[in-house]
Design a protein around this motif. Sequence first.
Motif, PDB file in Angstrom:
ATOM      1  N   SER A  24       0.858  -1.180   0.000  1.00 59.58           N
ATOM      2  CA  SER A  24       0.000   0.000   0.000  1.00 59.58           C
ATOM      3  C   SER A  24       0.892   1.227   0.000  1.00 59.58           C
ATOM      4  O   SER A  24       2.104   1.132   0.240  1.00 59.58           O
ATOM      5  N   THR A  25       0.310   2.379  -0.272  1.00 59.83           N
ATOM      6  CA  THR A  25       1.099   3.604  -0.235  1.00 59.83           C
ATOM      7  C   THR A  25       1.483   3.931   1.205  1.00 59.83           C
ATOM      8  O   THR A  25       0.771   3.575   2.143  1.00 59.83           O
ATOM      9  N   PRO A  26       2.606   4.596   1.414  1.00 57.92           N
ATOM     10  CA  PRO A  26       3.042   4.924   2.778  1.00 57.92           C
ATOM     11  C   PRO A  26       1.997   5.722   3.561  1.00 57.92           C
ATOM     12  O   PRO A  26       1.739   5.428   4.728  1.00 57.92           O
ATOM     13  N   SER A  27       1.400   6.719   2.926  1.00 60.65           N
ATOM     14  CA  SER A  27       0.454   7.573   3.645  1.00 60.65           C
ATOM     15  C   SER A  27      -0.787   6.806   4.075  1.00 60.65           C
ATOM     16  O   SER A  27      -1.243   6.916   5.213  1.00 60.65           O
ATOM     17  N   PHE A  28      -1.349   6.002   3.169  1.00 62.59           N
ATOM     18  CA  PHE A  28      -2.533   5.238   3.521  1.00 62.59           C
ATOM     19  C   PHE A  28      -2.207   4.210   4.596  1.00 62.59           C
ATOM     20  O   PHE A  28      -3.003   3.988   5.520  1.00 62.59           O
ATOM     21  N   SER A  29      -1.052   3.599   4.500  1.00 64.42           N
ATOM     22  CA  SER A  29      -0.656   2.588   5.483  1.00 64.42           C
ATOM     23  C   SER A  29      -0.543   3.175   6.883  1.00 64.42           C
ATOM     24  O   SER A  29      -1.048   2.607   7.849  1.00 64.42           O
ATOM     25  N   SER A  30       0.116   4.309   7.003  1.00 67.06           N
ATOM     26  CA  SER A  30       0.355   4.880   8.326  1.00 67.06           C
ATOM     27  C   SER A  30      -0.859   5.605   8.895  1.00 67.06           C
ATOM     28  O   SER A  30      -1.107   5.551  10.105  1.00 67.06           O
ATOM     29  N   CYS A  31      -1.654   6.241   8.039  1.00 63.77           N
ATOM     30  CA  CYS A  31      -2.776   7.058   8.527  1.00 63.77           C
ATOM     31  C   CYS A  31      -4.072   6.275   8.689  1.00 63.77           C
ATOM     32  O   CYS A  31      -4.885   6.591   9.563  1.00 63.77           O
ATOM     33  N   TRP A  32      -4.290   5.269   7.864  1.00 64.61           N
ATOM     34  CA  TRP A  32      -5.581   4.560   7.893  1.00 64.61           C
ATOM     35  C   TRP A  32      -5.442   3.085   8.224  1.00 64.61           C
ATOM     36  O   TRP A  32      -6.161   2.573   9.077  1.00 64.61           O
ATOM     37  N   LEU A  33      -4.514   2.397   7.573  1.00 60.85           N
ATOM     38  CA  LEU A  33      -4.480   0.936   7.680  1.00 60.85           C
ATOM     39  C   LEU A  33      -3.917   0.432   8.999  1.00 60.85           C
ATOM     40  O   LEU A  33      -4.580  -0.335   9.718  1.00 60.85           O
ATOM     41  N   THR A  34      -2.697   0.820   9.341  1.00 59.69           N
ATOM     42  CA  THR A  34      -2.067   0.237  10.537  1.00 59.69           C
ATOM     43  C   THR A  34      -2.797   0.552  11.844  1.00 59.69           C
ATOM     44  O   THR A  34      -2.798  -0.296  12.742  1.00 59.69           O
ATOM     45  N   VAL A  79       3.281 -10.927  -4.032  1.00 58.40           N
ATOM     46  CA  VAL A  79       2.350 -10.027  -3.355  1.00 58.40           C
ATOM     47  C   VAL A  79       0.958 -10.615  -3.470  1.00 58.40           C
ATOM     48  O   VAL A  79       0.515 -10.974  -4.566  1.00 58.40           O
ATOM     49  N   ASP A  80       0.266 -10.735  -2.332  1.00 59.86           N
ATOM     50  CA  ASP A  80      -1.090 -11.294  -2.334  1.00 59.86           C
ATOM     51  C   ASP A  80      -2.150 -10.245  -2.634  1.00 59.86           C
ATOM     52  O   ASP A  80      -3.141 -10.537  -3.308  1.00 59.86           O
ATOM     53  N   LEU A  81      -1.957  -9.040  -2.092  1.00 63.72           N
ATOM     54  CA  LEU A  81      -2.979  -7.999  -2.233  1.00 63.72           C
ATOM     55  C   LEU A  81      -2.316  -6.634  -2.249  1.00 63.72           C
ATOM     56  O   LEU A  81      -1.440  -6.352  -1.422  1.00 63.72           O
ATOM     57  N   ALA A  82      -2.739  -5.799  -3.184  1.00 56.37           N
ATOM     58  CA  ALA A  82      -2.271  -4.414  -3.233  1.00 56.37           C
ATOM     59  C   ALA A  82      -3.458  -3.484  -3.005  1.00 56.37           C
ATOM     60  O   ALA A  82      -4.561  -3.741  -3.488  1.00 56.37           O
ATOM     61  N   ILE A  83      -3.212  -2.436  -2.242  1.00 54.98           N
ATOM     62  CA  ILE A  83      -4.237  -1.412  -2.021  1.00 54.98           C
ATOM     63  C   ILE A  83      -3.778  -0.164  -2.765  1.00 54.98           C
ATOM     64  O   ILE A  83      -2.764   0.441  -2.412  1.00 54.98           O
ATOM     65  N   TYR A  84      -4.523   0.178  -3.804  1.00 52.64           N
ATOM     66  CA  TYR A  84      -4.139   1.284  -4.671  1.00 52.64           C
ATOM     67  C   TYR A  84      -5.065   2.480  -4.468  1.00 52.64           C
ATOM     68  O   TYR A  84      -6.241   2.328  -4.145  1.00 52.64           O
TER      69      TYR A  84
END
Length: 305
Positions: free
Chosen positions: A102-112, A143-148
């Motif tokens: 996933s993108t760094p911003s989405f990973s840190s702000c929403w996903l993790t 890679v199993d899944l990408a979040i774009y």
Amino acid sequence: MDTTLVGKTLPGLHCFACAAQHLSFTKAGEAMNLSQSAVSHRIRKLEEQLGFFLFKRLTRQLVLTEEGKRLYSVIQSSLDDISAEIHSLQNQEVGGTLHITSTPSFSSCWLTPRLSDFAEQYPNIFLHLRTRNDRVNFSAESVDLAIYYGKSEHPGLVVTPFMDEKVLPVCSRDYADRKSLWGAPQALASCTLLHDAQPWPNAQYFSEWKSWLDFAGLNDIDYEGGHSFDRAELASAWAMQGGGVAMGRLRLVQDQLESGELVAPFEMDCTASQSYYLVSTQERSQTTRVAALCEWLLQQAQQQA
């Protein structure tokens, strides 16, 4: 344990638990796809089998007797335990490793911030999250899944729409006061604009600001000026420190807006032409662990909607 009595009363006990939950034979019937009279009949038969009353039938009101309260407490506790055990048994079959990008911003702000819930539900799935801004070569990478974030243009892959997005200018309250921004978007002309250098693949660093300014009809503002960062949350972080106005993606800055660390001085959010997507191969998308993660992600998105 009198298994004969338990066996005879099981259908009635389920009906009783539903009626006790709603304190209404009518609502219990709706939940169980039964008529009100059928529910009433089952409860009376159960009371005859048990030898005591479960409800007081008052005018337009149903009240549990003391015996009914005790029995409902035991049944409800047992049903919760059964439900939890079934969930655990189902999930123990879902295991292995999951490689996600996933993108760094989405990973840190929403996903993790949300992933601990997934880990609790699926303790036998081990996640390997890697952040990147480029697209995955699924034929060459494990890679199993990408979040774009971007456009849904991925031929030959399984693409699941995930979340839409809205964008709006955000800054610190002090900066909005100093620049007299409240309700005055034209005042952006005297502000420092903060950019995400690549909000989606092949975008220019000013693409988000240009889109929003076009939406707002502010065509005379220089959208190419200001500072750019390779992660959206870095632009937002500088905005929180009073360094300028960032173009915030609502999904990523919602917490800061609610806490007051950031403010949106204009009530002018724009629906982005880009969205979030879950992308995988046909083969990998059919595995139980990828399906479990996708289902969980969609549930999380629905909760935030």
